[in-house]
Enzyme design. Structure first.
Site, short mmCIF file in Angstrom:
data_model
loop_
_atom_site.label_atom_id
_atom_site.label_comp_id
_atom_site.label_asym_id
_atom_site.label_seq_id
_atom_site.Cartn_x
_atom_site.Cartn_y
_atom_site.Cartn_z
N ASP A 276 1.05 -1.16 -0.33
CA ASP A 276 -0.02 0.05 0.04
C ASP A 276 1.37 0.92 -0.03
O ASP A 276 2.51 0.57 -0.10
CB ASP A 276 -1.07 -0.15 1.05
CG ASP A 276 -2.62 1.08 1.26
OD1 ASP A 276 -2.61 1.38 0.29
OD2 ASP A 276 -3.13 0.63 1.15
C1 BGC Z 1 -4.79 3.46 0.32
C2 BGC Z 1 -5.62 2.15 -0.96
C3 BGC Z 1 -5.24 2.86 -2.15
C4 BGC Z 1 -3.71 3.10 -2.51
C5 BGC Z 1 -2.97 3.87 -3.67
C6 BGC Z 1 -4.01 4.41 0.21
O1 BGC Z 1 -3.65 5.04 0.82
O2 BGC Z 1 -4.66 2.72 1.29
O3 BGC Z 1 -6.10 1.45 -0.98
O4 BGC Z 1 -5.64 1.78 -3.41
O5 BGC Z 1 -4.04 4.25 -1.11
O6 BGC Z 1 -3.85 5.38 -3.67
#
Ligand code: BGC
Length: 742
Positions: A276
């Site tokens: 993530d």
């Molecule tokens: C979130 C993810 C997301 C990623 C990219 C993160 O902060 O937890 O779900 O896909 O950002 O935007």
């Protein structure tokens, strides 16, 4: 004879050998990998956020240091960045462009929790297909969805993005979204690679606060949190994303047990695993890594293929390989997974996206499907004196409430690319479609959900007095749910409770429509209102869908994908709980306890003095304008054993005046297990259309595997003994029949 056998064995071996090396993609990956330097390999493992054509980005792409870019939305820029990768980097490996396309790209569908409330996987699949067609037109080929975290805590803002509390329903909805995003073939230019996220246990976050720690025993992890992810692998999901949280002290980005043992070894997953956002680096803050080098080492050891925005691999992986801390084979394995996806998407053959004169946004088909999703996601919780649908006797309506005309808020969380100017609000839809039939009086009362203005309430009351019926649109602004937007109190925000009470006092019938990103504690408001539709945030077409329900052009069929608590202190509250040794009995609520009562006077059973033991509305609940009668459940035999199936049937009759759809739900209970088992577990559902007066038979086939659970030896097994099975309209009603597993 022996020679013949040997010949046959050799032939089989040759045949198997051929079929194994036959996959042309694996051959291409090997060939490319053999040409790559260590730095180029590590470059593929680096995912950066878009910075347009900045000098830095251009030079990094040319030197092969970028495998993927997220959040680049300008098609011309995307194509130019791709050209740099394909034409100006040494090996010409294309970039994969990614974006969070969660519940629509331009045409926004209901938030995922609302989509789950449709209990209609085909409809959900078609919504994801719409999103894929729109998003791919701008160059995006990878979405970070579906989020299939089990969410049993409505304080958690990301419950909006989830499919609710149940592993089975979430598995079905997740699979539908994956099929929709990815289409029939990943190489189709309108296919979006999907991403099962967040792996794993993110929804178990303590106190419903985002990113918080989780404690999940392996048994519960396997029984509750992992099943939707396993189904995602079986559905062919192209990628997985690690979650931010730690489980029992181990952050997912460094979790070898999750990512290697379960995902790769047990499930045989050969897709890509991305971290993530900065979650590799965040292992330092978690307190399990000393520095970025340590974090990169842990993530690589745990099998995280791509680093989203930690700059850990690009800066540290080479040193780790050179020092022997990480083998080049570990790097190769990660790069294989990345290249495999690029080949499967056809990026090597078709790296660019054609610019279209007219973008395929907001097509008639997309808007029609979005509206249908709104209709099917709204849950009728109450309908006293059949006030809904409004009849011709109603000549005027007062449209009130902060969500009645809030184009951005009705879209819900996670829609960066949506344009509120395309939203059709309830007020607009009621005026446009029903304005000729009824007089529409309008007064928002409160201008946004947190508004506390008493003047607003007074104005709303005046407007309401002039109408036959009050249509009150309450709920939450979009910003009150979603990532990092958690609430400790999940009541209706602002002065909305006062608004409901004031409107009730006018004596006019109140139809309350709740447009929220989560379950809210609305017990008092449900009592005050005459009818309640729980609609979540419905997206672009929220208005037309809700208007058709209110005026009876459509009939509600949504069912709760999550339990509605009475009070926040009941959380976590979910239908598939275990029985205590002292189940609630003769509940005596706080105001009824005699003053000076003895400590033992209440009988020592399991409930809260102020909330009792039941939710406000249970999982699976949802009324219709018509009514459905269930006959008693029949089973094809009363004993079953391993490998066998059991047919479970019942007749459902539409006993009311309207044609409608009903979601028949199949539940089981393992009555006595080696471990205590949930009081009910959902194992199937069917949404069926029934004309007024019509009867249909629903048939489910239960397999012996569906009765299994993970036991204390960490083996998934069906245990002999008695089982109960229900087909019912929600998770609390119906009469079970019993059979034995032998
Ligand atoms: C979130 C993810 C997301 C990623 C990219 C993160 O902060 O937890 O779900 O896909 O950002 O935007």
């Amino acid at each position: 004879m022996f020679q013949k056998k040997l010949f046959f064995i050799m032939l089989t071996a040759v045949f198997l050998g051929c079929t194994q090396t036959k996959d042309p993609v694996e051959g291409k990956i090997d060939e490319l990998l053999s040409k790559m330097t260590l730095q180029e390999k590590i470059g593929q493992m680096n995912q950066l956020t878009g910075t347009g054509l900045s000098n830095d980005m251009v030079s990094q792409i040319k030197s092969g240091k970028v495998g993927s870019i997220l959040n680049e939305l300008d098609l011309k820029t995307t194509n130019e960045l791709q050209r740099l990768a394909v034409k100006e980097s040494r090996l010409g490996i294309p970039i994969i462009f990614a974006r969070d396309v969660i519940h629509g790209f331009k045409t926004i569908f209901p938030i995922p929790l609302g989509q789950a409330a449709t209990w209609n996987p085909q409809l959900v699949e078609s919504g994801a297909r719409v999103a894929a067609k729109e998003a791919t037109a701008t160059g995006i080929r990878w979405t970070f969805a579906p989020m299939i975290d089990i969410a049993r805590d409505p304080r958690w803002g990301r419950i909006a993005e989830s499919c609710g509390e149940d592993p089975y329903l979430t598995s079905q909805m997740g699979a539908a979204m994956i099929r929709g995003f990815q289409g029939k073939n990943l190489s189709d230019p309108t296919s979006l690679a999907a991403c099962a996220k967040h792996f794993a246990g993110y929804g178990a976050t303590e106190s419903g606060k985002d990113y918080n720690t989780t404690w999940i025993p392996e048994l519960q992890l396997r029984d509750v949190y992992l099943p939707p992810f396993k189904v995602a692998v079986e559905t062919g999901v192209a990628s997985f994303m690690c979650s931010f949280n730690d489980i029992n002290g181990v952050p997912s980005s460094g979790n070898e047990f999750l990512n290697r043992q379960i995902l790769r070894k047990e499930w045989n997953y050969s897709g890509l695993l991305v971290s993530d956002w900065a979650s590799i680096e965040q292992m330092i803050k978690h307190g399990v890594c000393t520095d970025l080098k340590d974090a990169a080492r842990k993530a690589l050891k745990a099998g995280v293929d791509m680093d989203m925005m930690s700059y850990a691999y690009i800066n540290q992986a080479e040193g780790l390989v050179k020092s022997g801390a990480i083998s080049e084979k570990q790097i190769d394995d990660a790069v294989r997974n990345i290249l495999r996806l690029k080949f499967r998407l056809g990026l090597f053959d078709h790296p660019y996206i054609k610019e279209q004169a007219k973008m395929p946004f907001y097509t008639e088909d997309a808007l029609r499907k979005a509206k249908q999703a709104v209709i099917e996601s709204a849950i009728l919780l109450k309908n006293e004196k059949d006030i809904l649908p409004l009849t011709d006797a109603i000549k005027s309506v007062a449209v009130i409430g902060p969500l009645s005309d809030a184009p951005a808020d009705q879209l819900g969380t996670w829609c960066f690319d949506a344009e509120p100017s395309h939203s059709v609000t309830p007020l607009a839809a009621i005026k446009n479609s029903y304005g000729a039939k009824v007089k529409v009086i309008t007064e928002k009362g409160l201008t946004y959900s947190r508004d506390r203005s008493p003047q607003g309430i007074a104005k709303a009351v005046n407007a309401a007095k002039k109408a036959d019926v009050i249509l009150l649109f309450v709920g939450e602004e979009a910003v009150l749910s979603g990532e990092a937007h958690c609430r400790a109190d999940i009541c209706l925000p602002g002065a909305q409770p006062e608004l409901v009470t004031a409107l009730k006092k006018t004596g006019k019938p109140v139809v309350m429509i709740v447009m929220a990103g989560r379950p809210l504690t609305i017990g008092k408001q449900v009592e005050e209102a005459d009818a309640v539709l729980y609609a979540f945030q419905g997206g672009t077409m929220a208005g037309p869908g809700l208007a058709d329900l209110i005026f009876g052009k459509a009939v509600p069929s949504g069912k709760l994908p999550v339990t509605l608590p009475r009070m926040v202190g009941q959380v976590p509250i979910y239908y598939a709980h275990k029985m205590t040794g002292r189940p609630a009995e003769k509940i005596c609520l706080i105001d009824n306890i005699p003053v000076g009562a003895a400590q033992t006077s209440l009988g020592n059973t399991s409930y809260h003095l102020d909330a009792g033991d039941s939710p406000l509305f249970p999982f699976g609940f949802g009324l219709s304008y018509t009514s459905f009668n269930y006959s008693s459940v029949k089973i094809s035999k009363n004993k079953m054993s391993e490998g066998q199936t059991l047919d479970v049937t019942c007749n459902i009759t539409n006993a009311g005046k309207y044609d409608g759809a009903e979601v028949a739900q199949l539940y089981i209970r393992d009555v006595v297990g080696s471990l205590a088992r949930p009081v009910r577990e959902l194992k199937g559902f069917q949404k069926i259309n029934l004309k007024a007066g019509e009867t249909k038979t629903v048939r489910f086939t239960l397999t012996s595997d569906q009765l299994a659970f993970w036991n204390a030896d960490m083996v998934k097994r069906t245990e002999p003994g008695e089982f109960q099975v229900w087909i019912s309209t929600d998770s609390q009603s119906g009469k079970p029949v019993t059979f034995n597993y032998i």
